[in-house]
Design a protein around this motif. Structure first.
Motif, PDB file in Angstrom:
ATOM      1  N   GLY A 139      36.025  98.190 -32.490  1.00  0.00           N
ATOM      2  CA  GLY A 139      34.611  98.345 -32.175  1.00  0.00           C
ATOM      3  C   GLY A 139      33.875  97.020 -32.202  1.00  0.00           C
ATOM      4  N   ALA A 140      32.548  97.110 -32.234  1.00  0.00           N
ATOM      5  CA  ALA A 140      31.721  95.908 -32.180  1.00  0.00           C
ATOM      6  C   ALA A 140      30.679  95.874 -33.290  1.00  0.00           C
ATOM      7  CB  ALA A 140      31.030  95.825 -30.824  1.00  0.00           C
ATOM      8  N   THR A 141      30.920  96.605 -34.381  1.00  0.00           N
ATOM      9  CA  THR A 141      29.901  96.704 -35.420  1.00  0.00           C
ATOM     10  C   THR A 141      30.120  95.689 -36.537  1.00  0.00           C
ATOM     11  OG1 THR A 141      31.138  98.331 -36.719  1.00  0.00           O
ATOM     12  CG2 THR A 141      29.679  99.181 -34.995  1.00  0.00           C
ATOM     13  N   ASP A 142      29.032  95.358 -37.203  1.00  0.00           N
ATOM     14  CA  ASP A 142      29.120  94.521 -38.391  1.00  0.00           C
ATOM     15  C   ASP A 142      29.878  95.236 -39.509  1.00  0.00           C
ATOM     16  OD1 ASP A 142      27.117  96.416 -38.700  1.00  0.00           O
ATOM     17  OD2 ASP A 142      25.604  95.008 -39.446  1.00  0.00           O
ATOM     18  N   SER A 143      29.790  96.562 -39.546  1.00  0.00           N
ATOM     19  CA  SER A 143      30.461  97.333 -40.597  1.00  0.00           C
ATOM     20  C   SER A 143      31.973  97.196 -40.508  1.00  0.00           C
ATOM     21  CB  SER A 143      30.076  98.815 -40.490  1.00  0.00           C
ATOM     22  OG  SER A 143      28.689  98.982 -40.633  1.00  0.00           O
ATOM     23  N   GLU A 144      32.536  97.388 -39.313  1.00  0.00           N
ATOM     24  CA  GLU A 144      33.981  97.274 -39.158  1.00  0.00           C
ATOM     25  C   GLU A 144      34.448  95.868 -39.484  1.00  0.00           C
ATOM     26  OE1 GLU A 144      37.473  98.336 -35.907  1.00  0.00           O
ATOM     27  OE2 GLU A 144      35.493  97.682 -35.194  1.00  0.00           O
ATOM     28  N   LEU A 145      33.707  94.864 -39.034  1.00  0.00           N
ATOM     29  CA  LEU A 145      34.108  93.488 -39.313  1.00  0.00           C
ATOM     30  C   LEU A 145      34.052  93.193 -40.803  1.00  0.00           C
ATOM     31  CD1 LEU A 145      35.011  90.722 -38.461  1.00  0.00           C
ATOM     32  CD2 LEU A 145      32.646  90.174 -37.822  1.00  0.00           C
ATOM     33  N   PHE A 146      33.058  93.715 -41.511  1.00  0.00           N
ATOM     34  CA  PHE A 146      33.008  93.496 -42.951  1.00  0.00           C
ATOM     35  C   PHE A 146      34.224  94.116 -43.629  1.00  0.00           C
ATOM     36  CE2 PHE A 146      31.895  94.258 -47.335  1.00  0.00           C
ATOM     37  CZ  PHE A 146      31.335  93.055 -47.698  1.00  0.00           C
ATOM     38  N   PHE A 147      34.625  95.305 -43.199  1.00  0.00           N
ATOM     39  CA  PHE A 147      35.831  95.943 -43.724  1.00  0.00           C
ATOM     40  C   PHE A 147      37.043  95.032 -43.524  1.00  0.00           C
ATOM     41  CE2 PHE A 147      39.126  99.404 -42.575  1.00  0.00           C
ATOM     42  CZ  PHE A 147      39.664  99.396 -43.846  1.00  0.00           C
ATOM     43  N   PHE A 148      37.168  94.442 -42.356  1.00  0.00           N
ATOM     44  CA  PHE A 148      38.312  93.581 -42.084  1.00  0.00           C
ATOM     45  C   PHE A 148      38.236  92.274 -42.866  1.00  0.00           C
ATOM     46  CE2 PHE A 148      39.442  96.765 -39.267  1.00  0.00           C
ATOM     47  CZ  PHE A 148      40.650  96.496 -38.643  1.00  0.00           C
ATOM     48  N   LEU A 149      37.032  91.803 -43.154  1.00  0.00           N
ATOM     49  CA  LEU A 149      36.910  90.651 -44.052  1.00  0.00           C
ATOM     50  C   LEU A 149      37.438  90.992 -45.438  1.00  0.00           C
ATOM     51  CD1 LEU A 149      33.341  89.322 -43.140  1.00  0.00           C
ATOM     52  CD2 LEU A 149      35.532  88.294 -42.506  1.00  0.00           C
ATOM     53  N   MET A 150      37.151  92.191 -45.900  1.00  0.00           N
ATOM     54  CA  MET A 150      37.675  92.632 -47.193  1.00  0.00           C
ATOM     55  C   MET A 150      39.203  92.701 -47.175  1.00  0.00           C
ATOM     56  SD  MET A 150      34.902  95.614 -48.113  1.00  0.00           S
ATOM     57  CE  MET A 150      35.940  96.313 -49.378  1.00  0.00           C
ATOM     58  N   LEU A 151      39.764  93.237 -46.090  1.00  0.00           N
ATOM     59  CA  LEU A 151      41.217  93.280 -45.967  1.00  0.00           C
ATOM     60  C   LEU A 151      41.804  91.872 -46.012  1.00  0.00           C
ATOM     61  CD1 LEU A 151      41.404  95.956 -43.127  1.00  0.00           C
ATOM     62  CD2 LEU A 151      42.325  96.245 -45.436  1.00  0.00           C
ATOM     63  N   ALA A 152      41.161  90.958 -45.308  1.00  0.00           N
ATOM     64  CA  ALA A 152      41.648  89.578 -45.273  1.00  0.00           C
ATOM     65  C   ALA A 152      41.538  88.901 -46.630  1.00  0.00           C
ATOM     66  CB  ALA A 152      40.869  88.779 -44.229  1.00  0.00           C
ATOM     67  N   GLU A 153      40.573  89.338 -47.417  1.00  0.00           N
ATOM     68  CA  GLU A 153      40.354  88.712 -48.726  1.00  0.00           C
ATOM     69  C   GLU A 153      41.164  89.376 -49.840  1.00  0.00           C
ATOM     70  OE1 GLU A 153      39.096  86.056 -49.488  1.00  0.00           O
ATOM     71  OE2 GLU A 153      37.547  85.481 -48.059  1.00  0.00           O
ATOM     72  N   GLY A 154      42.119  90.233 -49.474  1.00  0.00           N
ATOM     73  CA  GLY A 154      43.019  90.771 -50.489  1.00  0.00           C
ATOM     74  C   GLY A 154      42.628  92.123 -51.033  1.00  0.00           C
ATOM     75  N   LEU A 155      42.158  93.007 -50.170  1.00  0.00           N
ATOM     76  CA  LEU A 155      41.730  94.333 -50.618  1.00  0.00           C
ATOM     77  C   LEU A 155      42.850  95.075 -51.342  1.00  0.00           C
ATOM     78  CD1 LEU A 155      39.402  96.385 -50.624  1.00  0.00           C
ATOM     79  CD2 LEU A 155      40.190  97.178 -48.379  1.00  0.00           C
ATOM     80  N   ASP A 156      44.079  94.926 -50.871  1.00  0.00           N
ATOM     81  CA  ASP A 156      45.211  95.598 -51.523  1.00  0.00           C
ATOM     82  C   ASP A 156      45.425  95.120 -52.954  1.00  0.00           C
ATOM     83  OD1 ASP A 156      46.161  97.439 -49.638  1.00  0.00           O
ATOM     84  OD2 ASP A 156      47.216  95.885 -48.530  1.00  0.00           O
ATOM     85  N   ARG A 157      45.157  93.847 -53.200  1.00  0.00           N
ATOM     86  CA  ARG A 157      45.443  93.267 -54.518  1.00  0.00           C
ATOM     87  C   ARG A 157      44.315  93.491 -55.512  1.00  0.00           C
ATOM     88  NH1 ARG A 157      46.707  89.307 -50.857  1.00  0.00           N
ATOM     89  NH2 ARG A 157      44.865  88.079 -51.410  1.00  0.00           N
ATOM     90  N   ASP A 158      43.080  93.304 -55.084  1.00  0.00           N
ATOM     91  CA  ASP A 158      41.944  93.358 -55.998  1.00  0.00           C
ATOM     92  C   ASP A 158      40.704  93.766 -55.213  1.00  0.00           C
ATOM     93  OD1 ASP A 158      39.826  92.932 -57.755  1.00  0.00           O
ATOM     94  OD2 ASP A 158      40.718  91.142 -58.649  1.00  0.00           O
ATOM     95  N   PRO A 159      40.405  95.059 -55.130  1.00  0.00           N
ATOM     96  CA  PRO A 159      39.268  95.507 -54.318  1.00  0.00           C
ATOM     97  C   PRO A 159      37.937  94.879 -54.704  1.00  0.00           C
ATOM     98  CG  PRO A 159      40.684  97.352 -54.860  1.00  0.00           C
ATOM     99  CD  PRO A 159      41.181  96.197 -55.665  1.00  0.00           C
ATOM    100  N   HIS A 160      37.683  94.741 -56.013  1.00  0.00           N
ATOM    101  CA  HIS A 160      36.419  94.150 -56.450  1.00  0.00           C
ATOM    102  C   HIS A 160      36.298  92.716 -55.956  1.00  0.00           C
ATOM    103  CE1 HIS A 160      33.351  93.679 -59.988  1.00  0.00           C
ATOM    104  NE2 HIS A 160      32.943  93.080 -58.886  1.00  0.00           N
ATOM    105  N   ALA A 161      37.318  91.913 -56.185  1.00  0.00           N
ATOM    106  CA  ALA A 161      37.280  90.515 -55.770  1.00  0.00           C
ATOM    107  C   ALA A 161      37.212  90.386 -54.253  1.00  0.00           C
ATOM    108  CB  ALA A 161      38.501  89.772 -56.310  1.00  0.00           C
ATOM    109  N   ALA A 162      37.921  91.254 -53.533  1.00  0.00           N
ATOM    110  CA  ALA A 162      37.911  91.192 -52.073  1.00  0.00           C
ATOM    111  C   ALA A 162      36.511  91.463 -51.524  1.00  0.00           C
ATOM    112  CB  ALA A 162      38.908  92.190 -51.499  1.00  0.00           C
ATOM    113  N   ALA A 163      35.827  92.477 -52.070  1.00  0.00           N
ATOM    114  CA  ALA A 163      34.464  92.766 -51.629  1.00  0.00           C
ATOM    115  C   ALA A 163      33.531  91.616 -51.972  1.00  0.00           C
ATOM    116  CB  ALA A 163      33.978  94.066 -52.266  1.00  0.00           C
TER     117      ALA A 163
END
Length: 266
Positions: A139-163
């Motif tokens: 898609g083209a939303t800021d919401s989806e991109l923010f989710f993918f930034l969290m994934l890139a920042e290690g959502l699997d390892r540490d959700p708090h730190a990734a957010a």
């Protein structure tokens, strides 16, 4: 702004939250009480976990109140963890790809809020993603991109730190573009076992978030606004908080951006 509801606990029918209560999510799609706009008719979606690791997903562009398929599915599907969302667009076309929740692997994500000045920093943020994650944007939303930034920042390892690091990325990109950071973030995300929510804003006020037990027994809910104010003990989650729910516990801890952006993982 949007409205959403999430549930974790013993399996219940989705209709118990999405369609049946007096102020259900469908009711909130045309008569929200605590949103900037009362109508949230720019599409809807549900993501639910069952016997597989990855969630099921159903989204469409119709207003939630007019989709008979949604009502039928919610009457038949039981789940112990699900996310449901009705959209009021703050940017991006009304299309299925722009409807929440968004899914990547075992993760699901939905958002109420916006990234102010998004078009001025969108390219910079997208370029920071790995090729694999960038290819996953539909898609083209800021919401989806923010989710993918969290994934890139290690959502699997540490959700708090990734957010926290994803928020820091957005703030830094805004500052580099010469615009005042204007992020409003009240989001829920889940991995099939745990449910998380973050409430944060750079502007002093963040979209509402409540936590409450579901009918005094089978589970807990996180919601934009209560779907039933009779006999329910809803607690407002304060701004600058991250909520973590498991089947046994719920914790609320302080949330703020990381001190400085870190190099993104692939």
């Amino acid at each position: 702004m949007c409205r959403w509801a999430a549930y974790l606990g013993e399996p219940v029918f989705l209709e118990d939250i999405v369609t049946a209560p007096c102020h259900s999510l469908i009711a909130q799609s045309h008569c929200a009480l605590e949103a900037k706009t009362a109508t949230n008719g720019d599409g809807f979606g549900v993501a639910w976990y069952g016997d597989r690791a990855e969630p099921g997903l159903y989204r469409d562009v119709l207003p939630a109140w007019s989709d008979c398929n949604l009502k039928s599915l919610c009457r038949q599907i039981r789940s112990g963890l699900f996310l449901a969302h009705v959209r009021a667009s703050t940017g991006g076309a009304t299309s299925r790809d722009n409807c929440h929740p968004f899914v990547w692997g075992r993760w699901s994500f939905m958002h109420n809020g916006q990234i102010g000045g998004f078009e001025a920093i969108r390219r910079r943020l997208e370029e920071s993603l790995s090729d694999e994650l960038y290819a996953g944007l539909h898609g083209a939303t800021d919401s989806e991109l923010f989710f993918f930034l969290m994934l890139a920042e290690g959502l699997d390892r540490d959700p708090h730190a990734a957010a926290s690091r994803a928020v820091s990325r957005v703030i830094a990109a805004s500052q580099r573009a010469g615009i005042e950071p204007a992020l409003k973030l009240t989001a829920a995300f889940a991995d099939g076992e745990r449910l998380f929510a973050v409430r944060y804003s750079t502007l002093g006020t963040a979209p509402t978030l409540y936590a409450g037990a579901f009918r005094n027994g089978p589970g807990r809910c996180l919601v934009s606004e209560p779907f039933d104010r009779e006999g329910q003990d809803w607690q407002a989650v304060p701004p600058g908080s991250l909520v973590t729910m498991t089947h046994e516990t719920m914790s609320v801890r302080a949330f703020e951006p990381a001190a400085a952006p870190m190099a993104m993982a692939g």
